[in-house]
Design an enzyme around this catalytic site. Structure first.
Site, PDB file in Angstrom:
ATOM      1  N   LYS A  85     -20.629 -14.514   4.946  1.00 40.43           N
ATOM      2  CA  LYS A  85     -19.753 -14.369   6.110  1.00 40.43           C
ATOM      3  C   LYS A  85     -19.173 -12.953   6.183  1.00 40.43           C
ATOM      4  O   LYS A  85     -19.116 -12.332   7.246  1.00 40.43           O
ATOM      5  CB  LYS A  85     -18.612 -15.388   5.979  1.00 40.43           C
ATOM      6  N   LYS A 130     -11.223  -3.854   4.314  1.00 45.79           N
ATOM      7  CA  LYS A 130     -11.510  -4.973   3.403  1.00 45.79           C
ATOM      8  C   LYS A 130     -12.975  -5.384   3.510  1.00 45.79           C
ATOM      9  O   LYS A 130     -13.653  -5.594   2.497  1.00 45.79           O
ATOM     10  CB  LYS A 130     -10.593  -6.150   3.757  1.00 45.79           C
TER      11      LYS A 130
END
Lengths: 293, 293, 293, 293
Positions: free
Chosen positions: B239, B170
Site C-alpha cells: 500500500k 514518510k
C-alpha cells in the site's frame, strides 16, 4: 614480510603505505613510475618491472579494471610468468568473476597460489589501514597472507575457498551502493517536487533510519548536485554494475534492480556523464522530473 | 495538555502510553474497545465515541490506512463534525498525499487546524517515546502541538507548512526501505548462487558499509527466510509503495525503482504472500533464481 | 553455383534443400551425419569434413549459437583454415555482433570474403524458399552470393557494408518478437483477471490492430498455455536477448524493455522452463497474477 | 433509430457522421457548439443541452477522458438525471474500469441500461464506418444497440456481460500499442548506433515480421522523429497507460512493461513533451543513447 605491490592509484598507494607502516618490506611497481616516488620516500623499494616485483614471492595487485588486471597477471611479462613456483598472488582489484576464475586456473597451472581479496573503503581508509577486506582462496594461502591483509584493513572476512567468490561479494556490495544512490535520487526528486527542501529531506533520512555514512555522503552529493570532481567515476560504477549483471547471467540470477541501474548508467555515459561521479545517477531522477539543475 | 487519541493498534497504543507517561491528560478511543483497557489501567480516560474524544479539542489519530483515516475524519460522526472550532487534528497515520490534502481542506473549512505528523519507528520505539516525528502544517499549529510530538518521539523535524508534505516524506522513506529489501534480496541471491553463505554475506555488508539496524534486521529476515509472523505486513508495504507511486504520478516524478517494487508487491500478494512480512519481497529474488526455500 | 553448406538443423536443412531446388550444386556437412541423408537423396553431395565442404570455395553456415559458429569458423579444422584464398563464407546463424566482427577480421586476414546473412522465418519458410534475408558485407561479396541468398528467401535486404550490422538487425528483430510475447502476456493476464475470455481477447487484438501472424501465433500459444513442444526453445530466445543486450552495452544504448526481458528469461530458465518454447515468457504474467495454469 | 450523440471531437464527429449515413436520426450535442455545424449540414438535429439529447432515449457518448465522461454522465445536468427510465447509454470513450463500473451502477439505480463500447481505429476509420467496436453489457442491451454499433464499425466484438470489461480490453489494446512504440524505439536506436539507416531498418521490420499498419505508421514517425503535430497526444497516451496500471492494481496483475511505459511517459510529460504525439516515447531511446535529434 617481503611483499611486491603493483598498482599505485589512490587505493593502491594507500594500501602500500599501510604495509610499510606495519613494518613489511615492500617493493612497489607502477606503470607510471612517478607515482612510486612518495612510497620510495617512505621506505619502499621501487621495482622497474613486474618481474622484479615478483622476486618478493608474494605480490599484491590493485588495478583499475579487468583489462589492466588481465594484462598484469596473464600478459607475456606478467605475474604468472614471473612469480616463482610456490609464489602467491593477492588480487585486490574489483574485477569480474569470470576473470578471477581464469586467474585462479592460470596460477594453479603454474604451481602458484592465488587469493582474491577485494576491499571496501575509500582512499582515506586505505591510507589509514581502515579498509574492510573480503578474502577467498585456499585456507593455507589465506593464512599465509593474513599479516598482509590485516595490515591494510580493520577487518578481514573470509567468505569462501573459491577465490572468485570474494569478487562476487565485492560486486554485490557495489550493486547495493548503486541501489542506494538510485533510491535516494528517486525519493529526493519526489520530495523536492512536493515542496520539501532537499537537505531537510536528507536530514530526516539520516537522522532516522539511514544514519550511516553511505547515505549521508551520497545523499549530500545528490542534494547539492555536486558530481564533480568524481570520487569514484561513473564509468567505474557502470563497469561494476555490468560485471554484477555478467555474474548474474552466468549464475542464472534475475536482478531487476541491477537491470534498471545498468540501463541508467548506459544513459549517463552516453549523454555526457563520463567525467562525473557515479552518484550522478541519482541526479537523473530530478532531471526526468523536470526539476531545475 | 488534554489530548484525544484515536487508534490503539501496536503503534497507537505505544504513543498514547508515552503521552500518559509525559504527564498529558489522555482520552483514548478505539473501535474495538478492549484495546483501551491497558491504557485505562495506566490512567487514560476511555471515550465511547469519536465525538467524546473530540471534547479534548486536540486529537491525535493513528490509523491503519486511508479508508480508516477517511472514515474517522470525514465520516458522518467524524472529527470534522465533532471537533470544536479552533480544534486541532494531528494525523500520524501513514496515508496518501491526496487524502491528506483533503483533510487539510475539510478542517480549514470547519475552522479547525490540521497537522500531519507521521512517524518513523517500530512499536517498541513508540512505547519508549523514541520515534522520529516528521511534522508539517501551519507554524502556529505545529508549535501548539509540539509538546505532544516531543512526548512521543526523540526528535521532531518540521518539513513544510503544507501538511501533506510530511506524508510525502514518510512515503518516500518507506519507499527507500522497500528498496533496501529488494536490493538485499537480489544481492543475497547472487552471493548464495555463487557459493557464499547467506549469513556470512550479511555479515560482510553490516560490518562494513551498511552497519545500521535497517540492513541488519531486514537482511536477517531475508537470510533466514523468516517472513512469519509479519512485523509489518506485506499488504501494508504494498500500500505504501502504491501511495508513493500515486504521489509520483500526481507530481510528475518518474520512479523506476518504485515501479519495480510495485510490480513485485502485486505479485507477492497475488501468489499467496498476504500474511507475510513485507520483507518477503526480498525472498522473491532467491525464488526466481531457482534457489531452494 | 557450387556451394558448401554446413549446419543441417531444421533451418539449415530447409535452406540447403532450397538451394538444391534452385539448381545449385550443394555439398552438405553436418556434425551428426545422419541429418545429411535426406539431402543426399535430393541430390546433395555429402562432405565428410568442414575441409571437404570448403572445396566449393563458397560456404554457407547455419549453426545453433556462437560456440558452434566459432568452432566451425575459427577452430583448428575450420573455415578460415580450409577455405581457399578468395573463398567466401556466408554466415546465416543468429550470432552476436562481437563474434561476427571477429569472423570478419579472421577471414580478411586469410584473404577470404565474409558476408553475414541471417534470416527471418521458420523452418517451413526455409524449406519453401520464403525466408527474408538480411545481408551485410562488402558490395562485391554480397553481389557474388546474391544467387544463393535469392534461392533461400523471398527477399534480400542489404543493410550495411559491415557484416555484423546484419547480425545486429537480426538480434533487434528477435528482441522485438520477445517484446510482443511479453506485451501479449501482460495484456492477456489483465483481461483474463478482469473476466474476459483469453481467446476472445486475442480475437479482438488480431482482428483489429494486430492482424499479423506473429501476434496470432504467439497469442495463440499464450492463450492456450501450450508451450510444449518448443518451436523455438526458451534458451535460444534467452540467448538472443542476451546478445542484444551485449550489443547494446558495447554500443552504449540503454534498452529498458530488453532489460526486463532478460531478467524474465533468466527466471524462466532458472525455474524449470528450459524445455519450453520461448513464448512461455508470456505465461509468467498470468502466473504472477495468481491465475490458474 | 433515434440516437443522441454527445462529444464531437475528431472521433465522435466521424462516428456521428457514420450514423447519419446509415440512416439513423441523430441528435448531436457538443460543449463547443460550432463543432456541430458540419453534422447539422449533413442532416443531424442539434441539441442545446445534454437533456435535449437524452430525449432520444438512446445516447452515445465519445468524450476525451474520465473527467469529461463523469461530468456528462453523473453531473447535475447529466445523462443519469435526464435519460428516461428504460433509456440506454452507450459509452464509447476510453475511460477507466473504475469509472465504467460506477456508471453501470448509477444507470442501474436509475432504471437505465448501460453498454460500454469503446472503439479501435483512427478518425478516418470513424468517418468511414471502419472502426472495430468492443462491446460489453447485458445481452438485451447490447442487442438493442447493435444497429448503432454496426453503423460505426466494420466489426463488433462482444467480450462480456460486465460493461467495464470492454473498457479493460480497450486499455489493454492501447497498452500493447505503447509497447510497440517503445520496442521500436529501443530497437531502432540500437540499429542506428550500430550504423544501420533507420528507414532501412524499418523496411526490414515491416517487410518481414511486422507487415501491419501499426508498425509502419509508428515506425515511420519514430524513424523521421516527426512527433508534431500529434495524431494522438502524449498526455492521452500517458493517461491510458495510467488507467491500465490502475486496473492492474485493482485486479492484482503485475505488469512490468506497463510500469516502464508509465515511468517514461511521466518523464516525457515532465520534460517538455506535452504537445507531442504519444509515439515520441519511441524517441527517448535515441536520446538516451546520445544520438543526434
Amino acid at each position: 614480510m617481503k611483499v611486491g605491490f603493483i598498482g599505485l592509484g589512490h587505493m593502491g598507494a594507500g594500501m602500500a603505505g599501510s604495509l610499510l607502516k606495519a613494518g613489511h618490506e615492500v617493493v612497489v611497481f607502477n606503470r607510471s613510475p612517478e607515482k612510486a616516488r612518495p612510497l620510495a620516500d617512505a621506505g619502499a623499494k621501487v621495482a622497474r618491472s613486474v618481474a622484479e616485483a615478483c622476486e618478493a614471492g608474494l605480490v599484491v595487485t590493485m588495478l583499475a579494471d579487468d583489462a589492466a588486471a588481465e594484462a598484469v597477471a596473464l600478459g607475456d611479462d606478467g605475474l604468472v610468468t614471473h612469480l616463482p613456483k610456490g609464489g602467491l598472488h593477492v588480487s585486490s582489484s574489483t574485477i569480474g568473476v569470470e576473470l578471477s576464475d581464469r586467474l585462479a586456473e592460470a596460477h594453479a597451472r603454474a604451481g602458484q597460489a592465488y587469493v582474491a581479496a577485494p576491499v571496501f573503503g575509500r582512499p582515506e581508509a586505505a591510507a589509514a589501514a581502515k579498509l574492510f577486506v573480503v578474502a577467498a582462496g585456499e585456507p593455507a594461502a589465506v593464512e599465509r597472507v593474513r599479516p598482509v591483509l590485516d595490515a591494510v584493513g580493520q577487518k578481514t572476512i573470509v567468505v569462501s575457498e573459491r577465490p572468485s567468490a570474494a569478487n562476487l561479494v565485492k560486486l554485490a556490495g557495489n550493486f547495493m551502493l548503486a541501489s542506494v544512490i538510485q533510491s535516494i535520487g528517486e525519493a529526493m526528486a519526489l520530495a523536492e517536487k512536493g515542496g520539501v527542501d532537499r537537505k531537510l529531506f536528507l536530514e530526516v533520512l539520516t537522522s532516522t533510519l539511514f544514519d550511516v555514512p553511505v547515505y549521508r555522503n551520497y545523499g549530500g552529493l545528490i542534494a547539492e548536485r555536486r558530481f564533480e570532481p568524481a570520487g569514484f567515476a561513473a564509468p567505474l560504477g557502470a563497469k561494476d554494475v555490468r560485471l554484477t549483471l555478467a555474474a548474474a547471467q552466468d549464475l542464472g540470477v534475475p536482478m531487476p534492480f541491477a537491470g534498471v541501474l545498468n540501463e541508467r548508467y548506459l544513459r549517463l555515459l552516453a549523454t555526457g556523464g563520463e567525467t562525473l561521479d557515479w552518484s550522478a545517477l541519482g541526479g537523473l531522477a530530478a532531471k526526468d522530473a523536470g526539476l531545475p539543475d
